[in-house]
Design a protein around this motif. Structure first.
Motif, PDB file in Angstrom:
ATOM      1  N   MET A 115     -13.291  39.286  13.900  1.00  0.00           N
ATOM      2  CA  MET A 115     -14.591  39.405  14.577  1.00  0.00           C
ATOM      3  C   MET A 115     -14.627  38.760  15.774  1.00  0.00           C
ATOM      4  SD  MET A 115     -16.275  38.771  10.859  1.00  0.00           S
ATOM      5  CE  MET A 115     -15.105  37.811  10.584  1.00  0.00           C
ATOM      6  N   ILE A 116     -13.783  39.216  16.731  1.00  0.00           N
ATOM      7  CA  ILE A 116     -13.579  38.451  18.049  1.00  0.00           C
ATOM      8  C   ILE A 116     -13.678  39.382  19.068  1.00  0.00           C
ATOM      9  CG2 ILE A 116     -11.088  38.794  18.130  1.00  0.00           C
ATOM     10  CD1 ILE A 116     -10.851  35.880  19.078  1.00  0.00           C
ATOM     11  N   HIS A 117     -14.366  39.015  20.067  1.00  0.00           N
ATOM     12  CA  HIS A 117     -14.668  39.744  21.219  1.00  0.00           C
ATOM     13  C   HIS A 117     -13.157  39.996  22.129  1.00  0.00           C
ATOM     14  CE1 HIS A 117     -19.069  39.465  21.550  1.00  0.00           C
ATOM     15  NE2 HIS A 117     -19.046  38.307  21.401  1.00  0.00           N
ATOM     16  N   GLY A 118     -13.127  41.011  22.491  1.00  0.00           N
ATOM     17  CA  GLY A 118     -11.673  41.639  23.030  1.00  0.00           C
ATOM     18  C   GLY A 118     -11.466  40.795  24.306  1.00  0.00           C
ATOM     19  N   SER A 119     -10.728  39.990  23.935  1.00  0.00           N
ATOM     20  CA  SER A 119     -10.174  38.936  25.191  1.00  0.00           C
ATOM     21  C   SER A 119      -8.944  38.262  24.733  1.00  0.00           C
ATOM     22  CB  SER A 119     -11.138  37.708  25.245  1.00  0.00           C
ATOM     23  OG  SER A 119     -10.568  36.612  25.733  1.00  0.00           O
ATOM     24  N   LEU A 135     -15.226  45.630  18.304  1.00  0.00           N
ATOM     25  CA  LEU A 135     -14.196  44.389  18.003  1.00  0.00           C
ATOM     26  C   LEU A 135     -15.028  43.195  18.747  1.00  0.00           C
ATOM     27  CD1 LEU A 135     -11.246  43.715  17.628  1.00  0.00           C
ATOM     28  CD2 LEU A 135     -11.076  43.844  20.168  1.00  0.00           C
ATOM     29  N   ALA A 136     -15.548  42.387  17.584  1.00  0.00           N
ATOM     30  CA  ALA A 136     -16.409  41.219  17.955  1.00  0.00           C
ATOM     31  C   ALA A 136     -16.343  39.955  17.013  1.00  0.00           C
ATOM     32  CB  ALA A 136     -17.945  41.943  17.927  1.00  0.00           C
ATOM     33  N   ALA A 142     -25.666  56.103   4.919  1.00  0.00           N
ATOM     34  CA  ALA A 142     -25.908  55.336   6.015  1.00  0.00           C
ATOM     35  C   ALA A 142     -25.248  55.906   7.517  1.00  0.00           C
ATOM     36  CB  ALA A 142     -25.583  54.054   5.691  1.00  0.00           C
ATOM     37  N   THR A 143     -25.879  55.305   8.447  1.00  0.00           N
ATOM     38  CA  THR A 143     -25.335  55.093   9.856  1.00  0.00           C
ATOM     39  C   THR A 143     -24.648  53.726   9.820  1.00  0.00           C
ATOM     40  OG1 THR A 143     -26.893  56.799  10.841  1.00  0.00           O
ATOM     41  CG2 THR A 143     -25.528  55.267  12.300  1.00  0.00           C
ATOM     42  N   VAL A 144     -23.338  53.709  10.086  1.00  0.00           N
ATOM     43  CA  VAL A 144     -22.585  52.615   9.915  1.00  0.00           C
ATOM     44  C   VAL A 144     -22.079  51.948  11.370  1.00  0.00           C
ATOM     45  CG1 VAL A 144     -20.819  51.265   8.920  1.00  0.00           C
ATOM     46  CG2 VAL A 144     -21.782  53.222   7.493  1.00  0.00           C
ATOM     47  N   VAL A 145     -22.282  50.735  11.528  1.00  0.00           N
ATOM     48  CA  VAL A 145     -21.649  49.690  12.703  1.00  0.00           C
ATOM     49  C   VAL A 145     -20.398  49.154  11.857  1.00  0.00           C
ATOM     50  CG1 VAL A 145     -21.936  48.412  14.433  1.00  0.00           C
ATOM     51  CG2 VAL A 145     -23.658  49.939  13.782  1.00  0.00           C
ATOM     52  N   CYS A 146     -19.156  49.287  12.250  1.00  0.00           N
ATOM     53  CA  CYS A 146     -18.003  48.483  11.840  1.00  0.00           C
ATOM     54  C   CYS A 146     -17.835  47.501  12.748  1.00  0.00           C
ATOM     55  CB  CYS A 146     -16.952  49.280  11.610  1.00  0.00           C
ATOM     56  SG  CYS A 146     -17.046  50.463  10.159  1.00  0.00           S
ATOM     57  N   VAL A 147     -17.743  46.198  12.519  1.00  0.00           N
ATOM     58  CA  VAL A 147     -17.672  45.260  13.225  1.00  0.00           C
ATOM     59  C   VAL A 147     -16.195  44.202  12.700  1.00  0.00           C
ATOM     60  CG1 VAL A 147     -18.248  42.825  14.328  1.00  0.00           C
ATOM     61  CG2 VAL A 147     -19.683  44.863  14.342  1.00  0.00           C
ATOM     62  N   ASP A 148     -15.229  43.839  13.448  1.00  0.00           N
ATOM     63  CA  ASP A 148     -14.311  43.176  12.751  1.00  0.00           C
ATOM     64  C   ASP A 148     -13.542  42.519  13.764  1.00  0.00           C
ATOM     65  OD1 ASP A 148     -12.654  43.410   9.855  1.00  0.00           O
ATOM     66  OD2 ASP A 148     -11.501  42.640  11.584  1.00  0.00           O
ATOM     67  N   ILE A 149     -12.849  41.405  13.539  1.00  0.00           N
ATOM     68  CA  ILE A 149     -12.074  40.274  14.359  1.00  0.00           C
ATOM     69  C   ILE A 149     -10.852  41.086  14.992  1.00  0.00           C
ATOM     70  CG2 ILE A 149     -10.721  39.406  12.526  1.00  0.00           C
ATOM     71  CD1 ILE A 149     -11.112  36.721  14.104  1.00  0.00           C
ATOM     72  N   SER A 150     -10.154  42.136  14.200  1.00  0.00           N
ATOM     73  CA  SER A 150      -9.033  42.839  14.355  1.00  0.00           C
ATOM     74  C   SER A 150      -9.122  44.224  14.886  1.00  0.00           C
ATOM     75  CB  SER A 150      -8.216  42.721  13.015  1.00  0.00           C
ATOM     76  OG  SER A 150      -7.143  43.462  13.114  1.00  0.00           O
ATOM     77  N   ALA A 151      -8.446  44.410  16.005  1.00  0.00           N
ATOM     78  CA  ALA A 151      -8.416  45.670  16.423  1.00  0.00           C
ATOM     79  C   ALA A 151      -7.642  46.686  15.711  1.00  0.00           C
ATOM     80  CB  ALA A 151      -7.653  45.745  17.954  1.00  0.00           C
TER      81      ALA A 151
END
Length: 272
Positions: free
Chosen positions: A1-5, A108-109, A80-89
């Motif tokens: 769950m990390i911003h793309g950086s 990616l967040a 559901a409509t789903v928003v997937c958020v993870d730290i890993s690309a």
């Protein structure tokens, strides 16, 4: 769950730094084979999923720490409509391969800095991801912020006492940190209070997974990417040390010669 950086991001648990880029890399390496080792994670996630409504038609659900999309797929099946958020690309790529692009958004967040508008989702589902955050109050505040009024946040996390047998076995071998520390039930309550979440339910339970050997347990931990340990030196662990751990672990054998891996799990529901 990390911003793309490309920059290394660190958070702190006590005096120890959590290198989130290292955590993300560990999960990226595990993404291709994660599902082969994730029986415990599926068990806990299913128990959490059982607390959600059966019919999610018309609802937007954030799957925070979505991994390979196993539960995103189940949320989609409920409408559901789903928003997937993870730290890993790598994990997000696996989730996209499993779930496709219809009714799913992939981000990616970082759980502590969600790139979502306030009040934009109906429910949050987050299973066994929040233990990678330095301060549980931070992701709780974010989950609360992005959830609509009268929505709910469903989360699970590991508590103090998880993997206690492995920790004790390693303590017989050396004084280094080989198993992550986890927060107490009381610390979860404090984080909820700090986040102004007064209307909540906590369901804490012990889950034991049985193994033929300590090697099998450590293989599973590596297989799911949960082998990044805060405060551990990055040197390789010798074969001799692993054999010593295997021997030390035998004191926990049951009458069937199986070895336990105990987990203390907190299932939480926050009512908004």
């Amino acid at each position: 769950m990390i911003h793309g950086s490309s920059n290394s991001v660190q958070a702190y648990i006590g005096c120890e730094a959590v290198d989130k880029e290292a955590v993300a890399n560990a999960f990226c390496k595990a993404a291709a084979n994660y599902d082969n080792y994730a029986e415990f994670q599926r068990n806990v996630g299913q128990q959490l999923l059982n607390k959600l409504p059966k019919d999610l038609s018309g609802k937007v659900v954030l799957d925070l720490g979505s991994g390979t999309g196993y539960f995103a797929q189940k949320l989609l099946a409920r409408g559901a409509t789903v928003v997937c958020v993870d730290i890993s690309a790598g994990m997000l790529a696996a989730a996209k391969k499993r779930c496709g692009e219809a009714d799913v958004t992939y981000l990616l967040a970082d759980a502590e800095r969600l790139p979502l508008e306030t009040g934009s989702v109906d429910y949050v589902f987050s299973s066994l991801a929040l233990q990678w955050c330095a301060d549980l109050a931070e992701p709780i505040r974010e989950m609360k912020r992005i959830t609509k009024a009268n929505g709910k946040v469903f989360f699970s996390t590991l508590l103090d006492g998880s993997l206690i047998e492995l920790k004790k076995a390693w303590a017989k071998i050396d004084s280094y940190q080989h198993v992550n520390d986890f927060i107490s039930n009381n610390q979860v309550k404090i984080a909820l209070a700090q986040s102004c979440c007064s209307n909540h339910e906590l369901d804490c339970r012990k889950i034991t997974v049985w193994y033929q050997s300590a090697f099998d347990l450590m293989r599973d931990l590596k297989g799911i990417g949960a082998n990044h340990v805060v405060g551990r030196s990055q040197g390789l662990t010798s074969r001799k040390a692993l054999m010593q751990v295997e021997q030390a672990y035998t004191v926990f054998k049951n009458h069937l010669n199986l070895l336990p891996a105990s987990y203390q799990v907190c299932l939480g529901v926050i009512h908004l």
